[in-house]
Design an enzyme around this catalytic site. Structure first.
Site, PDB file in Angstrom:
ATOM      1  N   ASP A  52       1.209  -0.517   3.329  1.00 49.00           N
ATOM      2  CA  ASP A  52       1.591   0.855   2.998  1.00 49.00           C
ATOM      3  C   ASP A  52       0.408   1.808   2.851  1.00 49.00           C
ATOM      4  O   ASP A  52       0.523   2.985   3.197  1.00 49.00           O
ATOM      5  CB  ASP A  52       2.425   0.867   1.720  1.00 49.00           C
ATOM      6  CG  ASP A  52       3.872   0.455   1.970  1.00 49.00           C
ATOM      7  OD1 ASP A  52       4.298   0.507   3.135  1.00 49.00           O
ATOM      8  OD2 ASP A  52       4.566   0.091   1.016  1.00 49.00           O
ATOM      9  N   TYR A  85      10.439   3.129  -1.634  1.00 53.30           N
ATOM     10  CA  TYR A  85       9.820   2.713  -2.898  1.00 53.30           C
ATOM     11  C   TYR A  85       8.936   3.806  -3.490  1.00 53.30           C
ATOM     12  O   TYR A  85       8.239   4.521  -2.773  1.00 53.30           O
ATOM     13  CB  TYR A  85       8.969   1.455  -2.694  1.00 53.30           C
ATOM     14  CG  TYR A  85       9.678   0.179  -3.100  1.00 53.30           C
ATOM     15  CD1 TYR A  85       9.884  -0.129  -4.435  1.00 53.30           C
ATOM     16  CD2 TYR A  85      10.140  -0.720  -2.146  1.00 53.30           C
ATOM     17  CE1 TYR A  85      10.538  -1.295  -4.816  1.00 53.30           C
ATOM     18  CE2 TYR A  85      10.792  -1.890  -2.502  1.00 53.30           C
ATOM     19  CZ  TYR A  85      10.989  -2.172  -3.848  1.00 53.30           C
ATOM     20  OH  TYR A  85      11.630  -3.329  -4.219  1.00 53.30           O
TER      21      TYR A  85
END
Length: 669
Positions: free
Chosen positions: A320, A408
């Site tokens: 990420d 998220y």
């Protein structure tokens, strides 16, 4: 309204709307300013005669000064600072260019083409946005939506990196998956399972389309998380509370330099890493000076592999920070929710794809936390006729940023304590990534589901979160060593005691990188970065200890392609000699990388690390087995670790800490 209440309201308003960083001249580690981003854009565009649309800026950030040059300036802060430079990665004609731009003298120092075939730079929001819109003018996709009897205007598409699975040459492509929002804003729990598109990012065109599965889109009922959409019954009710600091905040912000209690440090920002803590030093009351602790610390990478090997999911193994950018994905913080009433806020900037600066308001907040914890205490009742009770309440300083990467949300905290500890915290919340399925009850599941059935037609897929932190500790100076204090059981064999065993400490100093690789929990030990050149009065090495928190080791096989790329998670702890170019645990170009430029490959050189300037890398992890309580939105799951002084001070550094004066507040219904 009572006068005290008016005073509190006035203070809160003052905190939110007028307390902001003081402008000052550049510190050499300050993040780039909007005007500097514009200067980089101008200089780079002038150097290329190509059409404007063919050049994209993938990464622009501060090229941090060499360590000796910075230390030289710190010793004489009124002298000329090191030159301001930017490190830039552009895409031009399907090639990645690395540039160093001298901002002080306004010229390009170097420009080289990255010739590796094993990775690509950070994905920009701009190209992801364009790619996400392509399906809506693509007839096969429109037909797939119609076949499912869905309203095209209620479909939302977004981007997913595709990883690497042994291909010799990996194109710069991205996967597009789509979701349904009719009746609920919670798009990630309502996927159009089986529909996917592959987009060439350099051409921004669809190169592959698939519609393999036809399973129900999960219903909207019970998935909404917006407060305005909730219906009774409500609960639990949380009563109001007030924060009052009559003397004002206990910290000072000068540009990006923070001073609080006995700490001084610098807060930076990077489009990839997010918040960067630098030059953290603590005041030693006995020595009468500030002493170095942490030269630089930040999240180097976040590896999130999902555990579904089927055709529709196998590639979901995300990096990420390096693919999507922790800083680029930072969210404006909500006063009174993300941060308390006594918080101050700092804005952040990064460069868009065209090089123009993008502002993130309230990207970082800083606040004192009065948590109700105890700094230290003791009650003595052994002295005849006396009861002695001494208690000191704990107050700490928090630096916080929240980044939202797709479904998220990650809450990143750096907590500074007067005792000398630095606690690093991570909170995971947001929306689970789910797989649509035919199942409505667990009794129907006859084969591997790769997750938990959370609701009708909704499987929360098993996955991991591994956060790797870069921690350049300079404990009372640059020359440090890494010591493993192993706790070893000893037997009493000479009948000198009624005891049969005890444990003791056997210390082992790591000589090379291979000596310092550690998988935690295999044997008890304390891990300390020491300064072998300085000792306390009793003769102990000055040091800082790593106290691990969330310990999870990878469960993928070492020859699995995602784990080859994420090999930096094979060990919880690594120690390397300082090298300015070694910042990103997964490599500079991690999108579609082959895993041959990672922390794991660097360490194969087995360089010496004893009594040298070293970097500690720590990976904290979570194995996430989703549960129904995580649905439709996940309560925060927290983890962290601590850097704690170990024989750094001659005695308790907070022995003489003065407790704050109490303000008595009455609570009214």
């Amino acid at each position: 309204m009572a006068a005290s209440t008016l005073k509190l309201v006035f203070f809160l308003l003052f905190s939110f709307f007028t307390f902001s960083p003081i402008t000052s001249s550049h510190h050499p580690l300050d993040p780039l300013t909007p005007s500097e981003f514009k200067l980089v854009r101008t200089l780079v565009k002038k150097s290329y005669p190509s059409p404007k649309h063919n050049l994209t800026f993938q990464y622009i950030s501060l090229d941090e000064p060499d360590k000796p040059a910075l230390h030289s300036w710190l010793s004489k802060p009124k002298s000329k600072p090191p030159p301001r430079r930017a490190f830039v990665i552009t895409r031009l004609n399907r090639q990645s260019h690395e540039l160093i731009v001298d901002l002080s003298n306004r010229y390009i120092v170097s420009d080289k083409v990255y010739n590796g075939n094993d990775g690509y730079p950070l994905l920009t929001f701009d190209e992801q946005t364009v790619a996400s819109e392509l399906p809506f003018s693509y007839k096969p996709f429109i037909d797939s939506v119609k076949k499912r009897r869905l309203n095209l205007s209620e479909v939302v598409c977004t981007t997913f990196s595709v990883g690497w699975f042994g291909e010799e040459h990996s194109g710069r492509v991205i996967k597009i998956l789509c979701f349904y929002v009719e009746g609920s804003a919670n798009l990630y729990v309502r996927p159009l399972e089986g529909v996917s598109l592959l987009v060439d990012l350099d051409e921004l065109k669809i190169v592959e389309y698939s519609d393999r599965a036809r399973v129900p889109v999960p219903k909207a009922e019970g998935t909404e998380y917006r407060r305005s959409k909730q219906k009774p019954p409500f609960g639990p009710r949380l009563n109001r509370f007030a924060i009052e600091q009559p003397d004002g905040p206990g910290f000072k912000i000068n540009g990006h330099k923070i001073s609080w209690a006995n700490w001084e440090f610098h807060v930076g920002f990077d489009v990839r890493a997010g918040p960067i803590i630098s030059l953290a030093s603590i005041y030693d009351l006995e020595k009468g000076t500030y002493r170095q602790v942490l030269y630089r610390g930040f999240v180097s990478e976040l590896f999130v592999p999902y555990m579904d090997p089927t055709e529709e999911w196998y590639y979901k193994t995300f990096f990420d920070a390096g693919e999507f950018g922790f800083g680029q994905s930072a969210m404006p913080l909500e006063p009174l929710a993300d941060c308390p009433a006594n918080a101050a806020f700092i804005d952040a900037y990064y460069a868009g794809e065209d090089g123009t600066p993008v502002k993130i308001s309230n990207a970082i907040c800083i606040f004192e936390q009065h948590s109700g914890s105890v700094l230290w205490r003791h009650t003595e009742i052994a002295i005849s006729g006396e009861v002695i009770t001494e208690v000191r309440p704990e107050v700490s300083l928090i630096v916080r940023m929240v980044t939202t990467i797709g479904n998220y949300d990650y809450i990143l905290d750096w907590e500074f304590k007067p005792s000398g500890s630095i606690k690093i915290g991570v909170g995971l919340t947001g929306i689970l990534e789910v797989k649509a399925a035919d199942y409505t009850h667990t009794s129907q599941i006859k084969e591997e589901a790769y997750g938990t059935l959370l609701a009708k037609n909704t499987i929360g897929v098993y996955h991991d979160h591994f956060l790797t932190y870069y921690l350049d500790l300079d404990v009372d100076g640059e020359a440090n060593s890494f010591v493993k204090n192993n706790l070893v059981t000893k037997r009493v064999t000479d009948k000198s005691s009624l005891r049969k065993s005890y444990w003791t400490v056997e210390s082992e100093t790591a000589k090379t990188e291979l000596d310092a690789k550690i998988q935690l929990c295999l044997k008890p030990s304390e891990l300390v970065v020491v300064n072998p050149n300085k000792k306390t009065k009793p003769g102990n090495n000055i040091g800082y200890r790593l106290i691990p928190g969330s310990i999870s080791n990878p469960l993928l096989s070492s020859d699995d392609f995602p784990q080859i790329r994420g090999a930096f998670t094979n060990y919880n702890v690594w120690v390397t000699p300082y090298n300015k170019s070694e910042k990103w645990a997964g490599g500079q170009y991690i999108d579609r990388s082959h895993g041959d430029d990672t922390l794991a490959t660097w360490s194969l050189r087995n360089r010496g690390i004893e009594n040298k300037d070293v970097v500690l890398w720590y990976t904290m992890g979570f194995h996430h087995v989703p549960s129904q309580e995580d649905f439709p939105i996940m309560p925060t799951l927290s983890g962290g670790f601590e850097l704690r002084p170990t024989n750094f001070f001659e005695s308790n550094p907070v022995l003489k800490t003065k407790p704050p004066n109490h303000v008595n507040c009455t609570t009214k219904p």
